[in-house]
Scaffold this active site. Structure first.
Site, short mmCIF file in Angstrom:
data_model
loop_
_atom_site.label_atom_id
_atom_site.label_comp_id
_atom_site.label_asym_id
_atom_site.label_seq_id
_atom_site.Cartn_x
_atom_site.Cartn_y
_atom_site.Cartn_z
N GLU A 159 32.48 48.06 44.21
CA GLU A 159 33.12 49.38 44.19
C GLU A 159 32.27 50.45 43.51
O GLU A 159 32.66 50.99 42.46
CB GLU A 159 34.50 49.30 43.51
CG GLU A 159 35.43 48.32 44.19
CD GLU A 159 36.88 48.43 43.73
OE1 GLU A 159 37.15 49.21 42.80
OE2 GLU A 159 37.74 47.76 44.32
N GLU A 178 38.97 41.78 47.49
CA GLU A 178 40.04 42.02 46.53
C GLU A 178 41.28 42.50 47.26
O GLU A 178 41.19 43.36 48.14
CB GLU A 178 39.68 43.11 45.50
CG GLU A 178 38.69 42.66 44.46
CD GLU A 178 38.41 43.73 43.41
OE1 GLU A 178 39.30 44.58 43.14
OE2 GLU A 178 37.30 43.71 42.86
C1 PNW Z 1 39.34 47.31 41.28
N1 PNW Z 1 41.15 53.42 41.24
O1 PNW Z 1 39.46 48.35 40.36
C2 PNW Z 1 38.33 46.43 40.59
O2 PNW Z 1 37.26 45.99 41.39
C3 PNW Z 1 38.92 45.37 39.75
O3 PNW Z 1 38.03 45.07 38.72
C4 PNW Z 1 40.30 45.80 39.27
O4 PNW Z 1 40.83 44.99 38.28
C5 PNW Z 1 41.18 45.91 40.50
O5 PNW Z 1 40.62 46.78 41.46
C6 PNW Z 1 42.62 46.35 40.21
O6 PNW Z 1 42.63 47.66 39.72
C7 PNW Z 1 39.91 49.58 40.64
O7 PNW Z 1 41.52 54.12 40.27
C8 PNW Z 1 40.25 50.38 39.56
O8 PNW Z 1 41.16 53.87 42.41
C9 PNW Z 1 40.66 51.66 39.75
C10 PNW Z 1 40.73 52.14 41.04
C11 PNW Z 1 40.40 51.35 42.14
C12 PNW Z 1 40.00 50.07 41.93
#
Ligand code: PNW
Length: 478
Positions: A172, A379
């Protein structure tokens, strides 16, 4: 099937990989052991006010010491794969120079344990934990960081290339660039839109440099890919203005990475939309060829769609619901006339609306846009406030329902022609959920952070049945 008959079972191919995902900083702990130095997430989580509850990854799930137990847990659930990330500051503490052997040994032991139990390791090189020293030298907005990443990738490839066949460069990069340097809700907490766009480019370059290097040193069987979180963007209406808002967000969320990585270009509309912020002079001749190295697979992370509209006079009081945490600074450089709305429907404990149709559409988009690449869902999952009952069991019917709907959506995409080869559920364990600390639990295994006890939730048993049979189990009656 005859219409009106019970729905035919949703059956996946026998070689479809069922696994779970984690990331180093979210589970390992042992933050100061065996030569590891701080990453930007250590610094950020120790900054007052940055993370909910003042939580840090100092101990997390103590996976660094408990990995044999965690691998045994996976094997007990019949998992075919495990996606984990390597902590850069554990392997190369300053971000430069030789590797620390003890750091590499940890990952080698982890991988050997997985292989011994028949679990395929899927290795992510970078899940957000940049060595602090590299941030002190400017971080991702600096071009040199991309070259440092390629050197680090080489160290890991030299140590693990004989036993890991599935490699992804970045997890990401949108979050690294735009939450890290734009809105500042993620480490390193900077709020500079021009720096965020430079970071995005240097992440593209880093991905390409590392891919080129891995390709030349890893055995031919190695599969190279990257994990992206393309925002599945929907316009609130068919009006030209709302459609244009969706186009802008798609450019900043997705095409800023898939353009270079899949097609070796930045789209004109993206460059025009951001011209007030950057002149793009940080993009040098040849960079886009490097970023666009051929890949074997594309890994997609999906949780929820985004619903946007153009800001109009009526929207003066529209609440900014973009699901990215509270910040006065936007993670969308140059798109300040876009409003984000809560999508309809039920929400998880993240406040993210549940919409599995976005999963199908996303997979079909990339099966068209990147024909020939194997697709993986790396994921997908949901946070809920589940608690152990009196017998210590954790019933999490909402999570099972979420998984059932989204895995059905993956199957729908495959039926429509998408070449999806595996699904990695986020997450194996409850863990450090970044800016939310330990307040959000995504695991199918509960972690008691006092005792470090692991308790598989009902969803783990449900998922184990799926992994064992390849057939989607029913959702248990409430
Ligand atoms: C992803 N957003 O995180 C990550 O790859 C993981 O490490 C995380 O724990 C999981 O999704 C759940 O959140 C994100 O704000 C964190 O858009 C924030 C965002 C998107 C993905």
């Amino acid at each position: 099937p005859v219409s009106g008959s019970p729905a035919s079972p949703v059956q996946f191919p026998a070689d479809f990989v069922w696994g779970t995902s984690t990331a180093a900083y979210q589970i390992e702990g042992a933050a100061r052991e065996d030569g590891r130095t701080p990453s930007i997430w250590d610094t950020f989580s120790h900054t007052p006010g940055a993370v909910q509850g003042g939580d840090t990854g100092d101990t997390a799930c103590d996976h660094y010491h408990r990995y044999p137990q965690d691998v045994a847990l996976m094997s007990g659930l019949g998992m075919g794969g495990y996606r984990f990330s390597v902590s850069w500051p554990r392997v190369q503490p300053t971000g430069r120079g030789p590797a620390v052997q003890r750091g590499l040994d940890f990952y080698r032991s982890l991988v050997d344990e997985l292989l011994a139990k028949g679990v395929t390791p899927v290795l992510t090189l970078y899940h957000w934990d940049l060595p602090q020293e590299l941030e002190d030298a400017g971080g991702w907005p600096e071009r040199d960081t991309a070259y440092r990443f390629a050197d680090y990738a080489q160290l890991v490839a030299d140590a693990l290339g004989d036993r890991v066949d599935m490699w992804t460069t970045l997890n990401e990069p949108w979050c690294s660039a735009f939450l890290g340097y734009g809105s500042g809700v993620h480490a390193p907490g900077r709020t500079d839109p021009a720096a965020a766009l430079r970071a995005a480019h240097h992440l593209n370059l880093a991905h390409g440099l590392a891919t080129r290097q891995l390709r030349s040193t890893l055995p031919g069987r190695a599969q190279l890919s990257v994990s992206l979180n393309p925002a599945h963007v929907r316009a609130r209406s068919a009006s030209e203005a709302d459609q244009d808002a969706a186009r802008r967000i798609d450019a900043l969320a997705t095409r800023v990475f898939t353009g270079p990585m899949l097609h070796g270009r930045y789209d004109e509309d993206l460059m025009a939309d951001t011209a007030r912020i950057t002149d793009w002079s940080h993009v040098r001749d040849g960079d886009l060829d490097i970023a666009g190295q051929p890949l074997d697979g594309l890994c997609l992370n999906y949780y929820t769609p985004s619903l946007v509209s153009a800001v109009t006079a009526d929207d003066a009081d529209v609440e900014r619901r973009d699901g990215h945490g509270a910040s006065a600074h936007s993670p969308w450089p140059g798109a300040d006339r876009v409003a984000f709305h809560q999508s309809p429907g039920e929400q998880t404990a993240m406040g993210w609306s549940i919409d599995p149709t976005g999963m199908t559409e996303l997979l079909l988009r990339f099966s068209r846009e990147a024909p020939g690449l194997a697709l993986y869902v790396t994921e997908n999952g949901a946070a809920y406030e589940d608690k152990p009952d009196a017998d210590g069991r954790v019933q999490d019917p909402e999570r099972i329902r979420y998984l059932h709907q989204h895995i059905t959506a993956v199957h729908d995409a495959m039926t429509a022609g998408a070449d999806v080869r595996g699904y990695f559920l986020w997450s194996l364990l409850d863990n450090f959920e970044w800016a939310y600390g330990y307040s959000r639990r995504f695991g199918i295994v509960r972690v008691d952070y006092e005792t470090q006890q692991r308790v598989p939730k009902a969803s783990a048993e449900w998922y184990a049945e799926l992994a064992g049979t390849g057939r989607l189990p029913e959702v248990p009656e409430p």
